[in-house]
Design an enzyme around this catalytic site. Structure first.
Site, PDB file in Angstrom:
ATOM      1  N   ARG A 195     -14.519 -25.541 -84.764  1.00  0.00           N
ATOM      2  CA  ARG A 195     -13.969 -24.540 -83.845  1.00  0.00           C
ATOM      3  C   ARG A 195     -15.051 -23.581 -83.336  1.00  0.00           C
ATOM      4  O   ARG A 195     -14.855 -22.370 -83.276  1.00  0.00           O
ATOM      5  CB  ARG A 195     -12.808 -23.778 -84.507  1.00  0.00           C
ATOM      6  CG  ARG A 195     -11.560 -24.627 -84.645  1.00  0.00           C
ATOM      7  CD  ARG A 195     -10.407 -23.844 -85.236  1.00  0.00           C
ATOM      8  NE  ARG A 195     -10.677 -23.494 -86.629  1.00  0.00           N
ATOM      9  CZ  ARG A 195     -10.059 -22.533 -87.303  1.00  0.00           C
ATOM     10  NH1 ARG A 195      -9.127 -21.827 -86.724  1.00  0.00           N
ATOM     11  NH2 ARG A 195     -10.360 -22.301 -88.555  1.00  0.00           N
ATOM     12  N   GLU A 196     -16.193 -24.177 -82.966  1.00  0.00           N
ATOM     13  CA  GLU A 196     -17.309 -23.360 -82.481  1.00  0.00           C
ATOM     14  C   GLU A 196     -16.921 -22.583 -81.230  1.00  0.00           C
ATOM     15  O   GLU A 196     -17.366 -21.452 -81.020  1.00  0.00           O
ATOM     16  CB  GLU A 196     -18.519 -24.251 -82.156  1.00  0.00           C
ATOM     17  CG  GLU A 196     -19.239 -24.824 -83.369  1.00  0.00           C
ATOM     18  CD  GLU A 196     -18.608 -26.110 -83.910  1.00  0.00           C
ATOM     19  OE1 GLU A 196     -17.474 -26.463 -83.495  1.00  0.00           O
ATOM     20  OE2 GLU A 196     -19.238 -26.763 -84.754  1.00  0.00           O
ATOM     21  N   LEU A 197     -16.072 -23.175 -80.389  1.00  0.00           N
ATOM     22  CA  LEU A 197     -15.693 -22.483 -79.156  1.00  0.00           C
ATOM     23  C   LEU A 197     -14.882 -21.226 -79.468  1.00  0.00           C
ATOM     24  O   LEU A 197     -15.050 -20.185 -78.841  1.00  0.00           O
ATOM     25  CB  LEU A 197     -14.902 -23.425 -78.230  1.00  0.00           C
ATOM     26  CG  LEU A 197     -14.476 -22.820 -76.889  1.00  0.00           C
ATOM     27  CD1 LEU A 197     -15.677 -22.300 -76.110  1.00  0.00           C
ATOM     28  CD2 LEU A 197     -13.703 -23.849 -76.048  1.00  0.00           C
ATOM     29  N   LYS A 239       4.163 -23.774 -71.385  1.00  0.00           N
ATOM     30  CA  LYS A 239       3.767 -25.017 -72.043  1.00  0.00           C
ATOM     31  C   LYS A 239       3.416 -26.100 -71.038  1.00  0.00           C
ATOM     32  O   LYS A 239       4.074 -26.250 -70.014  1.00  0.00           O
ATOM     33  CB  LYS A 239       4.877 -25.517 -72.972  1.00  0.00           C
ATOM     34  CG  LYS A 239       5.202 -24.563 -74.100  1.00  0.00           C
ATOM     35  CD  LYS A 239       4.237 -24.666 -75.267  1.00  0.00           C
ATOM     36  CE  LYS A 239       4.403 -23.521 -76.235  1.00  0.00           C
ATOM     37  NZ  LYS A 239       5.117 -23.859 -77.452  1.00  0.00           N
ATOM     38  N   GLY A 298      11.905 -11.656 -87.515  1.00  0.00           N
ATOM     39  CA  GLY A 298      11.450 -12.216 -88.787  1.00  0.00           C
ATOM     40  C   GLY A 298      10.107 -11.714 -89.253  1.00  0.00           C
ATOM     41  O   GLY A 298       9.998 -11.097 -90.303  1.00  0.00           O
ATOM     42  N   GLU A 313      14.373 -14.338 -75.975  1.00  0.00           N
ATOM     43  CA  GLU A 313      13.465 -13.483 -75.222  1.00  0.00           C
ATOM     44  C   GLU A 313      14.092 -13.131 -73.872  1.00  0.00           C
ATOM     45  O   GLU A 313      14.645 -13.989 -73.204  1.00  0.00           O
ATOM     46  CB  GLU A 313      12.146 -14.222 -74.988  1.00  0.00           C
ATOM     47  CG  GLU A 313      11.251 -13.525 -74.001  1.00  0.00           C
ATOM     48  CD  GLU A 313      10.119 -14.429 -73.536  1.00  0.00           C
ATOM     49  OE1 GLU A 313       9.483 -15.053 -74.398  1.00  0.00           O
ATOM     50  OE2 GLU A 313       9.898 -14.503 -72.329  1.00  0.00           O
ATOM     51  N   HIS A 317       5.052  -8.938 -76.608  1.00  0.00           N
ATOM     52  CA  HIS A 317       3.766  -9.507 -76.197  1.00  0.00           C
ATOM     53  C   HIS A 317       2.811  -8.436 -75.717  1.00  0.00           C
ATOM     54  O   HIS A 317       1.651  -8.702 -75.474  1.00  0.00           O
ATOM     55  CB  HIS A 317       3.984 -10.553 -75.098  1.00  0.00           C
ATOM     56  CG  HIS A 317       4.899 -11.651 -75.541  1.00  0.00           C
ATOM     57  ND1 HIS A 317       6.264 -11.603 -75.349  1.00  0.00           N
ATOM     58  CD2 HIS A 317       4.655 -12.791 -76.209  1.00  0.00           C
ATOM     59  CE1 HIS A 317       6.812 -12.682 -75.870  1.00  0.00           C
ATOM     60  NE2 HIS A 317       5.857 -13.421 -76.391  1.00  0.00           N
TER      61      HIS A 317
HETATM   62  N1  GLN Z   1      10.604 -15.969 -87.190  1.00  0.00           N
HETATM   63  C1  GLN Z   1       9.434 -16.171 -86.408  1.00  0.00           C
HETATM   64  C2  GLN Z   1       8.669 -14.872 -86.297  1.00  0.00           C
HETATM   65  O1  GLN Z   1       9.262 -13.854 -86.295  1.00  0.00           O
HETATM   66  C3  GLN Z   1       9.786 -16.670 -85.019  1.00  0.00           C
HETATM   67  C4  GLN Z   1       8.565 -16.957 -84.214  1.00  0.00           C
HETATM   68  C5  GLN Z   1       8.824 -17.671 -82.903  1.00  0.00           C
HETATM   69  O2  GLN Z   1       9.880 -17.643 -82.364  1.00  0.00           O
HETATM   70  N2  GLN Z   1       7.840 -18.337 -82.378  1.00  0.00           N
HETATM   71  O3  GLN Z   1       7.476 -14.856 -86.204  1.00  0.00           O
END
Ligand code: GLN
Ligand code: ZN
Length: 767
Positions: free
Chosen positions: A19-21, A118, A442, A675, A704
């Site tokens: 993982r040098e990058l 994605k 979580g 979300e 985020h």
């Molecule tokens: N339970 C995970 C967290 O809280 C859910 C993460 C996710 O939805 N990618 O990190």
């Protein structure tokens, strides 16, 4: 006439063996290293990758498949699609590039990054190009030709890779008034003409243009744009052979179009779509060569070389060796790099595997078999057949107990004992939650302290009791904080988990975790997908210890946190000797056991995260119903073995649910969190039409971003939610887990969230 069949590669992992990058990028971002140092590191890596592929014996070696962050972002920069907020001058320097990728401080202003999403059905995230209304394109960045020249200097004539113009526009997002793909195309193609002419002048013989969009359900007008586009591109670079690459499925209805493109070659993914071979052989005009992806570029099992060879020979009989190229099914970017880096991997499983480099060795071997005859590689073919036979026979892949359990599988296992309307009052009685209950998703901050506790334990610097003491202290602090801010349903914080899938992979039977099998997820971020090689079961409880400990500290309900079966499947490298559906069902039973143990330990709320449900959707809609059928039933198997009083939650981290909302409802989870705040609650539009039956928590805090949302903002979002959801349905929670946030933001943000819930709750309960 050249009758040598070339062994080709469509793209190679970028990170480097260690993982040098990642290290180079993070060194630069932290301010430790200069831009020159980053560039030197990147250039070393590019050279290493080219030399490695040459040593493997490949004839076509890609360039411009390397990227400092993402190849879609590189393409946006190449064509000058840089939104104004990142534009300080005409050239796109590193600061601009990384501001687009990551946001942050840009010339004294805080900018948000471009969106990320994605890449088709992979776990790789690309940067979504953002086009302004009336966007004009210019040839703004010469990376493609610079990398070609760089390889030339070490004596390698590469096959540069470009993301095709139609796929680029299909993946881009239009801002403001909506210009169609076909309206933007002519101007964009002008840039590609200039790039191709440049590559031709530099001496390129082949150029690979990726058009995975050919494998999507496209509007007629987009399909019809392919031919004129490629006529222009071919004319712009006489003498250059253009290969158009499709992958992750077949073009299906678009195959006739793909076959009429006036290019030199078309690449087909025969691993995902084997049935397209014969129609392609029959339909390809004599001017078109076929690049056949006969070994899997997305998975890690040694190929069945004999049957791959048989297909290649069949193709050669039809179109001749001068029209044939051998390839992996797609770029091997999404595979771990090199099996040789695995020292401690289970010795029985290890020989079954091929990582990216071993996959390309298979390609070379197949080309040799075509060029020199089967006899020349007979030993290798026999060795390959032996390994495959050993794998098929191995008791390690077959667990009788798991098989018997699945054979006895009853449809009743897929349903809760009672319908939601009957479960709801029983849960209310047990949990005594207020209206608009508050909870989190979580995880809590994964601080340096948390990571160092795990790594010191892993390295043997801490013994188990010391590690457990450290973990318990973290859990206790987190529980106390949640009580103090006034959350209703608490969590333990997930501090013991390196990753939500790898962690479960480490604890399930039939699964191994590699040491160095890193796969790029986005930018410098890599994940280590577990390898599911055999029947999956859960020998011992995984999470009950931590969850019960958290519950022992508090009167409030603690939610047990699990990863759902679809996400474990989707983020793993999955055995290819049985349908994915079956493997998913085995995982579902393993998780069902964990749910049962949590319930037996007195846990009243259990959450099964399914953030990967959406990305698992096949490229073409025709394949959706089958996938959604088994995905939904796996979730139901995993989650429905509990009493009515036990509340099941699920979580998904994307707001675009409109087209799969009935499958999400079919999960029949008591509560779902999704979300929503980042997209201004666009999600809610779905619930105007669709009456979601159970409870739902649209995220009201964008985790985020480091910004702490104010009470009033959250109240506004909750009011918006109440316009389409009933107060009895609504939960109050952040968008996603808090592991990437710092405590400094988490505490005030959660306080505001709880305050906002209280304000709205009082309003709706007042008569
Ligand atoms: N339970 C995970 C967290 O809280 C859910 C993460 C996710 O939805 N990618 O990190
Ligand atoms: Zn999430």
């Amino acid at each position: 006439m050249d009758t040598h069949v070339p062994a080709t590669s469509l793209g190679f992992p970028r990170m480097g063996p260690h993982r040098e990058l990642k290290r180079a990028l993070e060194g630069y971002w932290s301010g430790r290293d200069s831009a020159d140092e980053l560039e030197r590191g990147a250039s070393d890596l590019r050279r290493q990758r080219w030399n490695r592929q040459r040593d493997l014996g490949l004839d076509h070696i890609p360039s411009n498949d390397f990227s400092l962050y993402d190849h879609v972002l590189d393409t946006a920069v190449m064509v000058g699609a840089v939104p104004d907020r990142y534009r300080a001058s005409d050239d796109v320097d590193l600061a601009t590039y990384f501001a687009m990728a990551r946001g942050g401080d840009f010339r004294g202003n805080a900018v948000a990054p471009l969106e990320m999403t994605k890449w088709f059905d992979t776990n790789y995230h690309f940067i979504v190009p953002e086009l302004s209304a009336g966007q004009r394109f210019t040839y703004a960045d010469t990376k493609a030709v610079a990398e070609f020249r760089e390889a030339r200097r070490i004596g390698i004539t590469t096959r540069p890779v470009l993301l095709g113009p139609i796929s680029f526009l299909t993946l881009a997002k239009q801002r403001g008034s909506h210009a169609s793909v076909t309206a933007s195309l002519p101007d964009l193609v002008g840039v590609y003409e200039a790039v191709l002419a440049d590559l031709a002048r530099a001496g390129a013989q082949w150029v690979q243009i990726d058009e995975p969009a050919l494998c999507l359900d496209l509007d007629r007008e987009i399909v019809d744009a392919f031919l004129p586009t490629y006529e222009r591109l071919v004319h712009s670079a006489p003498g250059v052979e253009i290969l158009v690459a499709t992958y992750f499925s077949g073009p299906r209805a678009n195959l006739p179009t793909a076959l009429t493109l006036p290019v030199a070659a078309l690449h087909l993914d025969l691993v995902r779509e084997p049935h397209q071979l014969d129609p392609a052989l029959a339909g390809a005009p004599e001017s078109l060569a076929l690049s056949l992806g006969v070994v899997d570029g997305r998975n890690v099992w040694r190929a069945d070389l004999l049957s791959a060879l048989t297909r290649l020979e069949h193709a050669r009989d039809h179109i001749g060796s001068e029209r044939l190229l051998v390839a992996p099914s797609c770029s091997v970017l999404h595979m771990p790099l090199d099996l040789e880096l695995e020292v401690h991997l289970d010795p029985e499983v290890r020989p079954w595997l091929a990582f990216a480099e071993q996959r390309l060795e298979e390609v070379v071997l197949l080309a040799r078999a075509l060029n020199e005859g089967r006899a020349a590689v007979e030993d290798l073919l026999i060795a390959n057949a032996d390994i495959r036979a050993e794998r098929a026979r191995s008791p390690r892949t077959h667990d009788r107990a798991v098989r018997e359990r699945l054979a006895a599988d009853q449809p009743a296992l897929e349903a809760r004992a009672s319908v939601y309307s009957e479960r709801r009052p029983k849960q209310a009685k047990r949990l005594e939650l207020p209206l608009l209950p508050t909870t989190t998703i979580g995880s809590f901050p994964q601080t340096t302290e948390v990571r160092s506790l795990r790594s010191r334990y892993r390295l043997g610097e801490l013994d188990l009791p010391q590690y457990e003491t450290g973990m318990r202290a973290l859990i206790e602090t987190t529980v106390r904080l949640q009580e103090a801010v006034g959350l209703d349903v608490l969590v333990h914080g997930e501090f013991e988990r390196n990753d939500m899938v790898e962690y479960f992979g480490e604890h399930l039977s039939g699964v191994v975790v590699s040491e160095n099998g890193w796969v790029q997820s986005y930018g410098s971020r890599c994940v280590k997908p577990p390898l599911i090689y055999g029947d999956v079961s859960r020998p011992n409880p995984i999470t009950t210890g931590w969850t019960s400990f958290a519950q022992s500290l508090t009167e409030r309900p603690v939610k047990g946190m699990l990863t759902g079966p679809v996400t474990i499947l989707q983020w793993s490298l999955v055995r290819d000797d049985q349908p994915r559906e079956q493997t998913c069902r085995q995982i579902a039973f393993a998780i069902r056991d964990e749910v049962a143990d949590l319930e037996a330990a007195g846990i009243g709320v259990v959450q099964l995260d399914e953030p990967a449900l959406r990305e698992g959707l096949p490229l073409q809609r025709a394949d959706w119903p089958d996938y959604l059928r088994w995905a939904v039933s796996a979730f139901r198997v995993a989650s429905s073995g509990v009493a009515d009083e036990t509340q099941v939650h699920t979580h998904m981290c994307y707001a675009q649910v409109a087209d799969i909302i009935d499958s999400i409802a079919a999960f029949d989870a008591d509560v779902i969190s999704i979300e929503a705040s980042r997209s201004n609650m666009d999600l809610l539009d779905t619930f105007v039409e669709f009456r979601y039956p159970n409870a739902i928590g649209p995220g009201v805090w964008d985790i985020h971003s480091p910004r702490v949302p104010e009470v009033a903002e959250i109240v506004t979002l909750l009011d918006q939610a109440l316009a389409v959801l009933s107060p009895e349905q609504l939960w109050v929670n952040p968008d996603c887990g808090l592991k990437t946030r710092g405590w400094a933001e988490v505490e005030p943000a959660l306080r505001n969230l709880v305050d906002a819930a209280r304000i709205v709750r009082e309003r709706v309960t007042r008569p």
